[in-house]
Design a protein around this motif. Structure first.
Motif, mmCIF file in Angstrom:
data_model
loop_
_atom_site.group_PDB
_atom_site.id
_atom_site.type_symbol
_atom_site.label_atom_id
_atom_site.label_comp_id
_atom_site.label_asym_id
_atom_site.label_seq_id
_atom_site.Cartn_x
_atom_site.Cartn_y
_atom_site.Cartn_z
ATOM 1 N N PHE A 1 68.038 7.722 65.646
ATOM 2 C CA PHE A 1 67.344 6.727 65.189
ATOM 3 C C PHE A 1 65.952 6.900 64.767
ATOM 4 O O PHE A 1 65.152 7.468 65.515
ATOM 5 N N MET A 2 65.797 6.695 63.447
ATOM 6 C CA MET A 2 64.714 6.716 62.751
ATOM 7 C C MET A 2 64.052 8.302 62.687
ATOM 8 O O MET A 2 62.831 8.425 62.366
ATOM 9 N N SER A 3 65.012 9.286 62.841
ATOM 10 C CA SER A 3 64.438 10.285 62.601
ATOM 11 C C SER A 3 64.468 10.665 61.041
ATOM 12 O O SER A 3 64.892 9.824 60.289
ATOM 13 N N THR A 4 63.878 11.748 60.756
ATOM 14 C CA THR A 4 63.736 11.993 59.335
ATOM 15 C C THR A 4 65.038 12.036 58.669
ATOM 16 O O THR A 4 65.487 11.569 57.418
ATOM 17 N N GLU A 5 65.955 12.796 59.208
ATOM 18 C CA GLU A 5 67.431 12.815 58.753
ATOM 19 C C GLU A 5 68.245 11.356 58.574
ATOM 20 O O GLU A 5 68.764 11.127 57.548
ATOM 21 N N TYR A 6 67.879 10.666 59.454
ATOM 22 C CA TYR A 6 68.567 9.532 59.509
ATOM 23 C C TYR A 6 67.899 8.448 58.465
ATOM 24 O O TYR A 6 68.553 7.960 57.364
ATOM 25 N N ILE A 7 66.615 8.550 58.377
ATOM 26 C CA ILE A 7 65.876 7.840 57.197
ATOM 27 C C ILE A 7 66.313 8.322 55.702
ATOM 28 O O ILE A 7 66.662 7.350 54.948
ATOM 29 N N SER A 8 66.434 9.455 55.675
ATOM 30 C CA SER A 8 67.110 10.144 54.537
ATOM 31 C C SER A 8 68.620 9.564 53.982
ATOM 32 O O SER A 8 68.875 9.468 52.900
ATOM 33 N N TYR A 9 69.297 9.548 55.260
ATOM 34 C CA TYR A 9 70.697 9.104 55.139
ATOM 35 C C TYR A 9 70.796 7.552 54.657
ATOM 36 O O TYR A 9 71.324 7.254 53.839
ATOM 37 N N VAL A 10 69.797 6.828 55.337
ATOM 38 C CA VAL A 10 69.869 5.435 54.848
ATOM 39 C C VAL A 10 69.412 5.216 53.449
ATOM 40 O O VAL A 10 69.798 4.474 52.738
ATOM 41 N N ASP A 11 68.371 6.072 52.989
ATOM 42 C CA ASP A 11 68.123 5.939 51.791
ATOM 43 C C ASP A 11 68.793 6.383 50.562
ATOM 44 O O ASP A 11 69.300 5.722 49.721
ATOM 45 N N ASP A 12 70.161 7.314 51.077
ATOM 46 C CA ASP A 12 71.122 7.875 50.211
ATOM 47 C C ASP A 12 72.208 6.663 50.231
ATOM 48 O O ASP A 12 72.646 6.439 49.020
ATOM 49 N N LEU A 13 72.390 5.856 51.238
ATOM 50 C CA LEU A 13 73.191 4.763 51.195
ATOM 51 C C LEU A 13 72.691 3.790 50.243
ATOM 52 O O LEU A 13 73.524 3.304 49.708
ATOM 53 N N HIS A 14 71.451 3.399 50.249
ATOM 54 C CA HIS A 14 70.853 2.429 49.260
ATOM 55 C C HIS A 14 71.288 2.771 47.701
ATOM 56 O O HIS A 14 71.193 1.917 46.990
#
Length: 182
Positions: A52-65
């Motif tokens: 949670f809130m790792s760089t990879e996770y944040i990038s993944y959420v950005d890709d989802l959006h």
């Protein structure tokens, strides 16, 4: 083709309807993207795909959006175990997406290049499909955020209210809207 005063009058007559229907399309698209992104992010965390809130996770959420609607609906339909979404719900979302595309990409062009008013029956059919999709994703969103089931409105009333708001003249819209919220 030049825009003539006659063409501009034609566009003006249809612009209110097109504006209202595009707002419904934007609401559907934004809510659909939001809730499917939340579903996907939650699954990724539950499966420990990301911290949670790792760089990879944040990038993944950005890709989802940034996903297009067709991609996000397909992604949602691929989850058989994590999220229970019926084939009929996926069909509603896909029909809403196709109608949204028709509304956004074709309805205004028909008015511009044919110099005709929008066909109310055709437009109403597309608005109804978008409203059904909007009802579905808004219902999921409500349940996701509020952790309870919404049972104060049904799909038919909601859909008819949206269709009427888009296509009815202003005085009739006011009467219908007052009836709906009683």
């Amino acid at each position: 083709m030049w825009l003539t005063p006659n063409t501009l009058n034609q566009i003006d007559r249809n612009s209110g309807v097109i504006g209202r229907v595009i707002l419904i399309c934007q609401k559907f698209e934004a809510t659909c993207n939001d809730i499917i992104s939340w579903f996907e992010a939650t699954i990724a965390l539950e499966n420990r795909k990301y911290e949670f809130m790792s760089t990879e996770y944040i990038s993944y959420v950005d890709d989802l959006h940034r996903m297009l609607m067709g991609q996000s609906i397909k992604k949602l339909s691929n989850h058989k175990k994590e999220i229970i979404v019926s084939k009929s719900e996926i069909q509603i979302l896909n029909e809403a997406r196709k109608s949204r595309n028709w509304i956004v990409h074709e309805s205004g062009l028909k008015t511009l290049f044919t110099n005709k008013d929008l066909e109310v029956e055709e437009l109403s059919m597309h608005v109804k499909k978008v409203a059904r999709g909007e009802f579905l994703v808004s219902n999921w969103s409500y349940q996701f955020y509020e952790q309870e089931t919404l049972d104060c409105i049904n799909e038919g009333l909601y859909t008819n209210c949206i269709v009427d708001w888009v296509v009815l003249p202003d005085e009739e819209k006011t009467r219908q809207t007052l009836w709906f919220f009683r």
